[in-house]
Design a protein around this motif. Structure first.
Motif, PDB file in Angstrom:
ATOM      1  N   ALA A  51       0.843  -1.204   0.000  1.00 43.93           N
ATOM      2  CA  ALA A  51       0.000   0.000   0.000  1.00 43.93           C
ATOM      3  C   ALA A  51       0.877   1.253   0.000  1.00 43.93           C
ATOM      4  N   PHE A  52       1.908   1.271   0.872  1.00 39.29           N
ATOM      5  CA  PHE A  52       2.836   2.402   0.887  1.00 39.29           C
ATOM      6  C   PHE A  52       3.490   2.574  -0.483  1.00 39.29           C
ATOM      7  N   ALA A  53       3.987   1.498  -1.043  1.00 40.47           N
ATOM      8  CA  ALA A  53       4.674   1.568  -2.343  1.00 40.47           C
ATOM      9  C   ALA A  53       3.736   2.088  -3.426  1.00 40.47           C
ATOM     10  N   GLN A  54       2.522   1.573  -3.464  1.00 45.43           N
ATOM     11  CA  GLN A  54       1.552   2.008  -4.474  1.00 45.43           C
ATOM     12  C   GLN A  54       1.226   3.490  -4.330  1.00 45.43           C
ATOM     13  N   LEU A  55       0.958   3.909  -3.102  1.00 47.88           N
ATOM     14  CA  LEU A  55       0.569   5.303  -2.888  1.00 47.88           C
ATOM     15  C   LEU A  55       1.732   6.263  -3.089  1.00 47.88           C
ATOM     16  N   LEU A  56       2.948   5.839  -2.733  1.00 40.32           N
ATOM     17  CA  LEU A  56       4.106   6.717  -2.930  1.00 40.32           C
ATOM     18  C   LEU A  56       4.481   6.854  -4.406  1.00 40.32           C
ATOM     19  N   GLN A  57       3.962   5.991  -5.262  1.00 36.69           N
ATOM     20  CA  GLN A  57       4.146   6.175  -6.704  1.00 36.69           C
ATOM     21  C   GLN A  57       3.248   7.304  -7.219  1.00 36.69           C
ATOM     22  N   HIS A  59       1.806   9.792  -4.949  1.00 38.89           N
ATOM     23  CA  HIS A  59       1.847  10.946  -4.046  1.00 38.89           C
ATOM     24  C   HIS A  59       3.235  11.056  -3.426  1.00 38.89           C
ATOM     25  N   THR A  60       3.621  12.252  -3.027  1.00 37.66           N
ATOM     26  CA  THR A  60       4.931  12.436  -2.419  1.00 37.66           C
ATOM     27  C   THR A  60       4.936  12.086  -0.932  1.00 37.66           C
ATOM     28  N   ARG A  61       3.776  12.072  -0.305  1.00 39.91           N
ATOM     29  CA  ARG A  61       3.682  11.781   1.125  1.00 39.91           C
ATOM     30  C   ARG A  61       2.447  10.921   1.388  1.00 39.91           C
ATOM     31  N   VAL A  62       2.560  10.031   2.399  1.00 37.66           N
ATOM     32  CA  VAL A  62       1.489   9.082   2.690  1.00 37.66           C
ATOM     33  C   VAL A  62       1.348   8.888   4.193  1.00 37.66           C
ATOM     34  N   ILE A  63       0.106   8.832   4.664  1.00 38.34           N
ATOM     35  CA  ILE A  63      -0.210   8.412   6.030  1.00 38.34           C
ATOM     36  C   ILE A  63      -1.099   7.184   5.904  1.00 38.34           C
ATOM     37  N   ILE A  64      -0.783   6.147   6.653  1.00 35.06           N
ATOM     38  CA  ILE A  64      -1.664   4.980   6.725  1.00 35.06           C
ATOM     39  C   ILE A  64      -2.155   4.879   8.160  1.00 35.06           C
ATOM     40  N   ILE A  65      -3.473   4.833   8.316  1.00 33.08           N
ATOM     41  CA  ILE A  65      -4.116   4.753   9.630  1.00 33.08           C
ATOM     42  C   ILE A  65      -4.917   3.460   9.667  1.00 33.08           C
ATOM     43  N   GLY A  66      -4.651   2.629  10.653  1.00 34.47           N
ATOM     44  CA  GLY A  66      -5.401   1.387  10.796  1.00 34.47           C
ATOM     45  C   GLY A  66      -6.802   1.652  11.318  1.00 34.47           C
TER      46      GLY A  66
END
Length: 92
Positions: A51-57, A59-66
């Motif tokens: 998920a981080f890898a996909q979103l960082l492709q 967007h330049t910044r990512v927050i993942i909240i469970g």
């Protein structure tokens, strides 16, 4: 789903994604501000990494909240947004 409502209510221009495992996205309880995605990977660690890898492709910044943290206060979410000023990702 308290976490979803809290994230949906944040005053931010952020794009919101919801990664949903399972056969069906519960559209009746997911706020419309979320773009639903299917996670890939076997375990939680692999799904988070992808998920981080996909979103960082995209967007330049990512927050993942469970979503397993319904008591997470909005102040913590705002702090995560502030942290993005100095880093490219935050896991809450």
């Amino acid at each position: 789903m308290d976490t979803l409502r809290k994230v949906a209510g944040l005053k931010s221009q952020a794009t919101r994604y919801l990664f949903v495992a399972g056969s069906r996205v519960p559209e009746d309880i997911v706020p419309r501000v979320f773009q639903c995605q299917r996670p890939t990977g076997r375990g939680l660690d692999q799904r988070l990494e992808r998920a981080f890898a996909q979103l960082l492709q995209q967007h330049t910044r990512v927050i993942i909240i469970g979503t397993d943290s319904p008591m997470l206060p909005p102040t913590m979410m705002r702090m995560a947004l502030e942290e993005l000023r100095t880093t490219d990702s935050v896991l809450v």
